[in-house]
Design a protein around this motif. Sequence first.
Motif, short mmCIF file in Angstrom:
data_model
loop_
_atom_site.label_atom_id
_atom_site.label_comp_id
_atom_site.label_asym_id
_atom_site.label_seq_id
_atom_site.Cartn_x
_atom_site.Cartn_y
_atom_site.Cartn_z
N LYS A 148 0.87 -1.18 0.00
CA LYS A 148 0.00 0.00 0.00
C LYS A 148 0.90 1.23 0.00
CE LYS A 148 -2.99 0.04 3.26
NZ LYS A 148 -3.65 0.27 4.55
N VAL A 149 0.80 2.07 -1.05
CA VAL A 149 1.67 3.23 -1.15
C VAL A 149 0.97 4.54 -0.79
CG1 VAL A 149 3.23 2.17 -2.80
CG2 VAL A 149 1.26 3.42 -3.64
N LEU A 150 -0.36 4.56 -0.87
CA LEU A 150 -1.10 5.77 -0.53
C LEU A 150 -2.48 5.37 -0.04
CD1 LEU A 150 -1.36 8.92 -0.60
CD2 LEU A 150 -2.22 8.66 -2.93
N GLN A 151 -2.91 6.00 1.05
CA GLN A 151 -4.24 5.74 1.60
C GLN A 151 -4.90 7.06 1.95
OE1 GLN A 151 -4.28 3.44 5.22
NE2 GLN A 151 -6.47 3.12 5.14
N LEU A 152 -6.14 7.22 1.50
CA LEU A 152 -6.96 8.36 1.86
C LEU A 152 -8.10 7.82 2.71
CD1 LEU A 152 -7.17 9.89 -1.74
CD2 LEU A 152 -5.48 10.39 0.03
N LEU A 153 -8.09 8.09 4.00
CA LEU A 153 -9.07 7.55 4.93
C LEU A 153 -9.79 8.71 5.60
CD1 LEU A 153 -10.41 5.23 6.47
CD2 LEU A 153 -8.48 5.30 8.06
N GLY A 154 -11.09 8.84 5.29
CA GLY A 154 -11.82 9.99 5.82
C GLY A 154 -11.13 11.26 5.36
N GLY A 155 -10.71 12.10 6.28
CA GLY A 155 -9.99 13.33 5.95
C GLY A 155 -8.49 13.21 6.11
N ASN A 156 -7.95 11.99 6.25
CA ASN A 156 -6.53 11.78 6.49
C ASN A 156 -5.85 11.16 5.29
OD1 ASN A 156 -6.80 12.68 9.20
ND2 ASN A 156 -7.58 10.67 9.77
N VAL A 157 -4.54 11.38 5.21
CA VAL A 157 -3.71 10.85 4.13
C VAL A 157 -2.57 10.07 4.74
CG1 VAL A 157 -2.22 11.44 2.18
CG2 VAL A 157 -4.24 12.83 2.66
N ALA A 181 2.64 3.65 4.46
CA ALA A 181 2.46 3.06 5.78
C ALA A 181 1.41 1.97 5.71
CB ALA A 181 2.01 4.14 6.78
N SER A 182 1.51 0.99 6.60
CA SER A 182 0.52 -0.08 6.59
C SER A 182 -0.81 0.40 7.16
CB SER A 182 1.03 -1.29 7.37
OG SER A 182 1.32 -0.93 8.71
N ASN A 183 -0.79 1.44 7.97
CA ASN A 183 -2.02 2.10 8.38
C ASN A 183 -1.80 3.60 8.33
OD1 ASN A 183 -0.94 3.00 10.89
ND2 ASN A 183 -1.32 0.99 11.77
N ILE A 184 -2.81 4.37 8.59
CA ILE A 184 -2.73 5.81 8.38
C ILE A 184 -1.77 6.50 9.35
CG2 ILE A 184 -4.61 6.65 9.80
CD1 ILE A 184 -4.87 7.67 6.38
N ASN A 185 -1.44 5.87 10.45
CA ASN A 185 -0.42 6.39 11.37
C ASN A 185 0.80 5.50 11.24
OD1 ASN A 185 -2.11 8.40 12.56
ND2 ASN A 185 -3.18 6.73 13.58
N PRO A 186 1.99 5.95 11.28
CA PRO A 186 2.50 7.24 11.72
C PRO A 186 2.68 8.26 10.62
CG PRO A 186 4.32 5.76 11.45
CD PRO A 186 3.06 4.98 11.11
N ILE A 187 2.53 7.92 9.37
CA ILE A 187 2.73 8.91 8.31
C ILE A 187 1.37 9.44 7.92
CG2 ILE A 187 3.61 9.31 5.99
CD1 ILE A 187 5.56 7.06 6.46
N SER A 188 1.10 10.69 8.26
CA SER A 188 -0.23 11.21 8.00
C SER A 188 -0.19 12.72 7.81
CB SER A 188 -1.18 10.84 9.15
OG SER A 188 -0.69 11.36 10.36
N ALA A 189 -1.22 13.21 7.19
CA ALA A 189 -1.41 14.65 7.08
C ALA A 189 -2.85 14.94 7.45
CB ALA A 189 -1.12 15.11 5.65
N HIS A 190 -3.06 15.67 8.51
CA HIS A 190 -4.40 15.97 8.98
C HIS A 190 -4.69 17.44 8.72
CE1 HIS A 190 -4.60 12.13 11.14
NE2 HIS A 190 -3.34 12.36 11.47
N ALA A 191 -5.62 17.74 7.86
CA ALA A 191 -5.93 19.13 7.53
C ALA A 191 -6.46 19.87 8.75
CB ALA A 191 -6.94 19.18 6.40
#
Length: 170
Positions: free
Chosen positions: A101-110, A114-124
């Motif tokens: 998985k190279v990119l994940q858009l989950l709800g409002g997070n990017v 990463a295998s899950n949205i944390n630890p690499i994330s961008a929260h608007a």
Amino acid sequence: GIGTVAPVARLHTSFSGTGGGVGVQIDNTNADQPGSTLRFYKNSASPAVNDTMGYIEFKGKNSAAEDTLYSYIMGQATNVTNGTEEGNLEFWNLSAGSNVKVLQLLGGNVGIGASNINPISAHASDTLVTLQSRAADRASRLQLVAPSLSAATSAGSIEWYNLGGGSSVV
């Protein structure tokens, strides 16, 4: 099938000539809204968390003439509760023979790499961006944090973490 006598799907097109390939074109000649739409619609009587809404696959042969799925995009419903619905869109690539998985858009997070949205994330909502090293030892990361600020405060921080222990604030 179109161009094939042995279709493997309800709509299967095939082209073996030169100068082009199989394509899908959706024309919209109106002068106003809306534009063309490609829709994947899951019309389920019992929608559930993590229902897959659809896939876009990029498949071809490898050097052993085996069918290989090189990349795909997957859309999911991660929350189906009325009023709190949430979607997930994932981009996957083949890397050294494994799906990653190279990119994940989950709800409002990017999430990136990463295998899950944390630890690499961008929260608007709170402008938290964490960049984590992909080095083999994964010993360190750079984190840029800007907390929710009011007119009276203008503080933020840059933190350096050593995942082996300890941290320092710069």
